[in-house]
Scaffold this active site. Sequence first.
Site, PDB file in Angstrom:
ATOM      1  N   SER A 134      -1.071   4.856  -0.482  1.00 33.65           N
ATOM      2  CA  SER A 134      -2.269   6.034  -0.403  1.00 33.65           C
ATOM      3  C   SER A 134      -3.249   4.556   0.340  1.00 33.65           C
ATOM      4  CB  SER A 134      -3.064   5.956  -1.610  1.00 33.65           C
ATOM      5  OG  SER A 134      -2.105   7.275  -2.155  1.00 33.65           O
ATOM      6  N   ASP A 179      -2.613  -4.868  -5.247  1.00 34.34           N
ATOM      7  CA  ASP A 179      -2.167  -4.401  -3.615  1.00 34.34           C
ATOM      8  C   ASP A 179      -2.889  -4.529  -2.183  1.00 34.34           C
ATOM      9  OD1 ASP A 179      -0.541  -3.550  -5.824  1.00 34.34           O
ATOM     10  OD2 ASP A 179      -0.587  -1.106  -6.035  1.00 34.34           O
TER      11      ASP A 179
END
Length: 364
Positions: A134, A179
């Site tokens: 995502s 991330d």
Amino acid sequence: MDRHQNTETASSEAATIEHRAYARVGLLGNPSDVYYGRTISFSLGNFWASVKLHPSDELVIQPHPTHDLVVFRSLPHLVNRLDNEGYYGGVRLLMAICKVFSDYCKEKGIHLDSRNFTLSYDTNIPRQTGLSGSSAIVCAALSCLLDFYNVRHLIKVEVRPGIVLEAEKQLGIVAGLQDRVVQVYGGLVYMEFGKEHMDSLGHGIYTPMDVSLLPPLYLIYAENPSDSGKVHSTVRQRWLSGDELIISSMKEVADIAKEGRTALLEKDYTKLAALMNSNFDLRRRMFGDDALGALNIEMVEVARRVGAASKFTGSGGAVVVFCPDGPSQVKLLEEACLSAGFKLEPIKVIPSLLNEVDLQTLSK
């Protein structure tokens, strides 16, 4: 131009801008990034998301023909699709980053031209594998917006991961900065998320490292993995409530990243293997087997049974493996994964993605 670098065609106003953001592997220290800890992560060249932007009369967010499917052959087809892929594709991610980017620029007094565009995306990052699929879409879209509005030089590299994370938070996605940092920077990055720095600046201290310091690594992942978005929940609440086991264990996890940085700089791969195993053992102690999931634990154990070091790349769904004994051990791992029904592939590490404009925005 290096084939790994983001590409942009700007010969005319009608040119298409395209950027790519890669999956990531949390090598050491995760999940301490959301607990004022430290982590080491790198860009995984095996998988990526790409976003294209081109000027248009209206602002258009194009649904992906596969990931945003709205036409089905039958009711069973729809049900099977939702069981395997979930309810959400990438359209909501693109809409969220457009809003958050606009809000950020307005807050900071950054002027945006009144032009419209069309955004589209593609991705080959396996779903629910803890590889940050995502955020890769959001990160690639942010890069397109920076170039379309010509504001890359006005938004510091260090703050961009926070913009990406804020877009995901708008959608209820639970995650930390780790991330997004490595997806913005590319390469191998050591990150420190000390409370004082986070409170004063809103971001951590991010130190790029030479990707050549890494030994050969491997990726194990499952066809039907867990949902990586649900695993943090109870541990977070216990940490906030002052649970001594969680607080002390999370500090140990953060210290593993610090020790890991030294081990990599010295190319002490025996130490690296031990740290990878300790990282997972501490996660298991905090979260418990029920939260981690039997399939995820088995991916780790498959590697360990052949003497390899292994841990989650994120919150579950995929595992990073180091085989200290070399090719013969890799062969054993291949056979074990085949028998267990897991996919195994050599990891490709992407070098830094920062260009000259990005580097000039970095804090000295």
